[in-house]
Design an enzyme around this catalytic site. Structure first.
Site, PDB file in Angstrom:
ATOM      1  N   LYS A 141       9.061  -0.729  14.170  1.00 57.78           N
ATOM      2  CA  LYS A 141       9.590  -0.472  12.820  1.00 57.78           C
ATOM      3  C   LYS A 141      10.672   0.603  12.888  1.00 57.78           C
ATOM      4  O   LYS A 141      11.732   0.485  12.286  1.00 57.78           O
ATOM      5  CB  LYS A 141       8.478   0.030  11.892  1.00 57.78           C
ATOM      6  CG  LYS A 141       7.490  -1.008  11.426  1.00 57.78           C
ATOM      7  CD  LYS A 141       6.559  -0.370  10.384  1.00 57.78           C
ATOM      8  CE  LYS A 141       5.320  -1.194  10.126  1.00 57.78           C
ATOM      9  NZ  LYS A 141       4.344  -0.528   9.281  1.00 57.78           N
ATOM     10  N   HIS A 174      -4.296 -33.801  17.397  1.00 58.07           N
ATOM     11  CA  HIS A 174      -3.173 -34.610  17.853  1.00 58.07           C
ATOM     12  C   HIS A 174      -2.046 -33.730  18.386  1.00 58.07           C
ATOM     13  O   HIS A 174      -0.908 -34.176  18.501  1.00 58.07           O
ATOM     14  CB  HIS A 174      -2.677 -35.502  16.713  1.00 58.07           C
ATOM     15  CG  HIS A 174      -3.730 -36.478  16.274  1.00 58.07           C
ATOM     16  ND1 HIS A 174      -3.869 -37.722  16.843  1.00 58.07           N
ATOM     17  CD2 HIS A 174      -4.742 -36.352  15.387  1.00 58.07           C
ATOM     18  CE1 HIS A 174      -4.906 -38.344  16.289  1.00 58.07           C
ATOM     19  NE2 HIS A 174      -5.459 -37.519  15.401  1.00 58.07           N
ATOM     20  N   LYS A 230       0.835  -1.200   0.000  1.00 63.48           N
ATOM     21  CA  LYS A 230       0.000   0.000   0.000  1.00 63.48           C
ATOM     22  C   LYS A 230       0.875   1.256   0.000  1.00 63.48           C
ATOM     23  O   LYS A 230       0.679   2.166  -0.784  1.00 63.48           O
ATOM     24  CB  LYS A 230      -0.925  -0.032   1.217  1.00 63.48           C
ATOM     25  CG  LYS A 230      -1.874   1.134   1.302  1.00 63.48           C
ATOM     26  CD  LYS A 230      -2.868   0.949   2.432  1.00 63.48           C
ATOM     27  CE  LYS A 230      -3.693   2.215   2.611  1.00 63.48           C
ATOM     28  NZ  LYS A 230      -4.662   2.104   3.698  1.00 63.48           N
ATOM     29  N   GLU A 234      10.413  -4.726   4.718  1.00 65.28           N
ATOM     30  CA  GLU A 234      10.493  -6.115   4.251  1.00 65.28           C
ATOM     31  C   GLU A 234      10.236  -6.198   2.745  1.00 65.28           C
ATOM     32  O   GLU A 234      10.987  -6.834   1.999  1.00 65.28           O
ATOM     33  CB  GLU A 234       9.453  -6.986   4.973  1.00 65.28           C
ATOM     34  CG  GLU A 234       9.704  -7.187   6.454  1.00 65.28           C
ATOM     35  CD  GLU A 234       9.077  -6.109   7.328  1.00 65.28           C
ATOM     36  OE1 GLU A 234       8.786  -5.007   6.803  1.00 65.28           O
ATOM     37  OE2 GLU A 234       8.883  -6.361   8.524  1.00 65.28           O
ATOM     38  N   GLY A 239      -4.972  -2.065   4.993  1.00 72.11           N
ATOM     39  CA  GLY A 239      -4.123  -3.174   4.550  1.00 72.11           C
ATOM     40  C   GLY A 239      -4.779  -4.531   4.771  1.00 72.11           C
ATOM     41  O   GLY A 239      -4.839  -5.372   3.866  1.00 72.11           O
ATOM     42  N   ARG A 240      -5.283  -4.759   5.984  1.00 75.43           N
ATOM     43  CA  ARG A 240      -5.836  -6.091   6.306  1.00 75.43           C
ATOM     44  C   ARG A 240      -7.229  -6.298   5.731  1.00 75.43           C
ATOM     45  O   ARG A 240      -7.834  -7.344   5.921  1.00 75.43           O
ATOM     46  CB  ARG A 240      -5.810  -6.317   7.818  1.00 75.43           C
ATOM     47  CG  ARG A 240      -6.485  -5.225   8.621  1.00 75.43           C
ATOM     48  CD  ARG A 240      -6.127  -5.301  10.096  1.00 75.43           C
ATOM     49  NE  ARG A 240      -6.651  -4.170  10.848  1.00 75.43           N
ATOM     50  CZ  ARG A 240      -6.025  -3.002  10.991  1.00 75.43           C
ATOM     51  NH1 ARG A 240      -4.845  -2.800  10.414  1.00 75.43           N
ATOM     52  NH2 ARG A 240      -6.555  -2.034  11.698  1.00 75.43           N
ATOM     53  N   GLU A 261      -4.828  -7.021  14.688  1.00 79.81           N
ATOM     54  CA  GLU A 261      -4.370  -5.691  14.297  1.00 79.81           C
ATOM     55  C   GLU A 261      -5.539  -4.698  14.343  1.00 79.81           C
ATOM     56  O   GLU A 261      -5.353  -3.505  14.530  1.00 79.81           O
ATOM     57  CB  GLU A 261      -3.745  -5.716  12.889  1.00 79.81           C
ATOM     58  CG  GLU A 261      -2.824  -4.533  12.636  1.00 79.81           C
ATOM     59  CD  GLU A 261      -1.968  -4.674  11.383  1.00 79.81           C
ATOM     60  OE1 GLU A 261      -0.777  -5.013  11.505  1.00 79.81           O
ATOM     61  OE2 GLU A 261      -2.480  -4.435  10.280  1.00 79.81           O
TER      62      GLU A 261
HETATM   63  O1  F6P Z   1       2.314  -4.222   9.928  1.00 84.83           O
HETATM   64  C1  F6P Z   1       1.704  -3.031   9.680  1.00 84.83           C
HETATM   65  C2  F6P Z   1       1.208  -2.879   8.294  1.00 84.83           C
HETATM   66  O2  F6P Z   1       1.064  -1.515   8.096  1.00 84.83           O
HETATM   67  C3  F6P Z   1      -0.080  -3.619   8.001  1.00 84.83           C
HETATM   68  O3  F6P Z   1      -1.199  -2.967   8.462  1.00 84.83           O
HETATM   69  C4  F6P Z   1      -0.025  -3.740   6.521  1.00 84.83           C
HETATM   70  O4  F6P Z   1      -0.934  -4.682   6.060  1.00 84.83           O
HETATM   71  C5  F6P Z   1       1.420  -4.126   6.321  1.00 84.83           C
HETATM   72  O5  F6P Z   1       2.115  -3.367   7.294  1.00 84.83           O
HETATM   73  C6  F6P Z   1       1.989  -3.903   4.961  1.00 84.83           C
HETATM   74  O6  F6P Z   1       1.959  -2.569   4.574  1.00 84.83           O
HETATM   75  P1  F6P Z   1       2.173  -2.126   3.067  1.00 84.83           P
HETATM   76  O7  F6P Z   1       1.091  -2.731   2.253  1.00 84.83           O
HETATM   77  O8  F6P Z   1       2.123  -0.644   3.070  1.00 84.83           O
HETATM   78  O9  F6P Z   1       3.510  -2.647   2.630  1.00 84.83           O
END
Ligand code: F6P
Length: 553
Positions: free
Chosen positions: A515, A395, A216, A222, A278-279, A364
């Protein structure tokens, strides 16, 4: 604070609502009432406490509830003005006040011709325009008509993203495997740990591989680290030819500036909007990998499933509204029984990642201690969400649910029609679902065990107290449409709980500090010369230890 924001923020504390008091009374009155007693008293309990809608039979009779409790829970929802808050969300009001955003994932699945306005602008045509572009692109890849830089068709699609830009598509790909093209390999890279990228790409041919960089913000550590590694991986295969990237990368983002900076032509970018959290984004262009895997027609069916549940949630009276009942029962345990956890137990191997997906969706969204008005909550909010598919869990951890000391309400999800008709697997699977919920609810008494002639010294160990509450979702068949319905069901359950608790289910400030600290720490770990560390004693020592192991000063 303007009047619109005040209207959203000004929410009564739930513990000051009359129904909260009634519920506290109900909890006292229920004392140690058992499910055996409740079922003994009421022959129609299973009918009274189950709801049928959209191919989902939701049996909530094996919960520690009675008619008076449910009545008080529905009153709580009404007194907390859940319906008004729901209508504000569907109506495009900026209910995410801490980010000043509307919350309109429901617009992503609205049918063509629907009208959903944000600040007076209907967003539905724009949603369908992007879906159309995604469809054209997905079909091209599926047909083998999208060629890589070498002229060979793309056969591998790797989504790079994390959190909401990964979990939804990764979960949906597994869930809808039966509907996915066998000609394409679809993978998901999320972790900044290089092992993830390495293992997901080691057997792929770069000439046939396309990366979808999904983010987003297009700034997430990452994702951007993995995206840069992917670009190096592609360029290496084409001997550094910079033009190669164009055919091997597309972007999904709201941030065109950063996409361009990365070097992806915005003609190959699929956008979405700040009113998609995002979620809650798997129905947006973030679902591009899902669409490529199952095709645009089935992707539409998935969206239609979401929309079915949106309509059910929006229009069904609270007493027959599945996500409302689900949310209220969850709140009953969280706030009146000290229930700190909920297990999600899908009896379908295709739903392998379902509980991981719901962890982000629920935790979240509602893992918060500050209310919309800025005050600290005085009650518990989101429980810990966890689980894995049955029967494997039986199990592993079910022992604790059956005989442990903690209350673990659990959701059992299962599909009556099998997707793979092989031997008698499915009857055995279903038998396990029903047997588990029966055992959890009714257990086995010492008398019953002794009557079987069990050694009295061993008998107490075999006692099953029962009274372990469960929901059973007996659904017709796993399909894109059914998956959409189930996910939207949980989305709205989260909404109901967040509304009553008076928290903002749509921001996530709690993830920011970690972060920032990590960003600042990267140079301290990698610097050639010894860094001056200003952390606490433990953190400083860990950094020094790490540097020593890696041969740094
Ligand atoms: O972990 C926090 C967060 O902002 C989530 O809400 C989101 O889904 C994820 O990081 C990834 O964010 P982006 O789509 O901006 O890379």
């Amino acid at each position: 604070m303007n009047a619109a924001v005040r209207r959203i923020v000004d929410r009564k504390r739930p513990d000051r609502l009359p129904a909260w008091k009634t519920l506290a009374g109900r909890r006292k009155a229920m004392g140690g009432t058992t499910l055996r007693e409740l079922f003994g008293k009421d022959r129609d309990r299973a009918t009274r406490f189950s709801v049928e809608a959209l191919g989902i039979h939701f049996d909530h009779s094996k919960h520690l509830i009675d008619a008076a409790t449910m009545k008080a829970l529905f009153s709580l929802a009404r007194q907390a003005k859940v319906e008004k808050h729901r209508d504000a969300m569907f109506g495009g009001e900026r209910i995410n006040v801490t980010e000043n955003r509307a919350v309109l994932h429901t617009a992503l699945r609205a049918p063509k011709g629907a009208v959903v306005e944000v600040d007076g602008v209907n967003v539905v045509p724009e949603v369908h325009k992007v879906l159309g572009r995604m469809g054209t692109f997905a079909n091209k890849v599926r047909r083998g008509a999208w060629k890589g830089h070498s002229g060979r068709p793309i056969r591998n699609v790797v989504n790079i993203g994390i959190g909401g830009s990964d979990l939804g598509p990764a979960m949906a790909y597994d869930a809808l495997r039966k509907f996915a093209s066998d000609d394409l390999t679809v993978r998901f890279v999320s972790n900044v740990d290089a092992n993830d990228f390495f293992e997901k790409t080691r057997d792929l041919d770069p000439r046939e591989t396309m990366f979808i960089v999904s983010s987003k913000t297009f700034t997430t550590l990452e994702t951007m680290t993995n995206a840069h590694t992917a670009r190096r991986w592609i360029l290496k295969a084409f001997k550094g030819d910079i033009k190669a990237a164009a055919k091997h990368f597309v972007a999904v983002s709201t941030n065109a500036v950063e996409v361009e900076k990365f070097g992806i032509d915005t003609a190959n970018m699929f956008g979405f909007w700040d009113w998609v959290g995002g979620r809650y984004s798997m129905d947006s262009a973030i679902g591009l990998s899902t669409m490529i895997a199952i095709g645009p027609k089935r992707f539409r069916e998935l969206l239609d499933g979401f929309h079915d549940m949106d309509e059910h949630f929006r229009t069904t009276p609270l007493e027959r509204n599945i996500p409302v009942i689900q949310g209220l029962i969850g709140l009953w345990y969280a706030d009146f029984w000290g229930g700190g956890t909920v297990a999600i137990l899908p009896y379908d191997q295709y739903l392998d990642r379902f509980s991981a997906y719901l962890q982000q969706l629920e935790m979240e969204s509602n893992g918060k201690h500050v209310r919309l008005g800025g005050d600290h909550v005085k009650w518990d909010t989101c429980p810990v969400i966890w689980g894995q598919p049955g029967t494997n869990g039986q199990h592993a951890f079910y022992q604790m649910i059956h005989q442990g000391t903690r209350l673990v309400p659990a959701d059992f999800l299962v599909f009556a029609e099998p997707l793979n008709r092989i031997g008698d697997h499915h009857d055995k699977l279903i038998a396990n679902v029903f047997a588990q919920t029966e055992a959890l609810a009714f257990g086995k008494t010492l008398e019953e065990i002794l009557a079987e002639g069990v050694d009295p010294a061993v008998a107490p160990h075999k006692v099953m107290e029962g009274n372990r509450p469960t929901s059973t979702f007996l659904c017709e068949k796993l399909s894109p449409r059914m998956l959409g319905r189930l996910i939207a069901m949980y989305e709205h359950k989260v909404f109901v709980q967040g509304s009553i608790w008076g928290i903002n289910s749509f921001d996530q400030w709690g993830v920011e500090l970690g972060k920032k600290l990590a960003q600042a720490m990267i140079p301290e770990l990698s610097a050639k010369s010894r860094p001056r560390l200003k952390h606490d004693g433990s953190t400083n020592a860990l950094i020094r230890k790490y540097r020593k192991i890696r041969g740094r000063k």
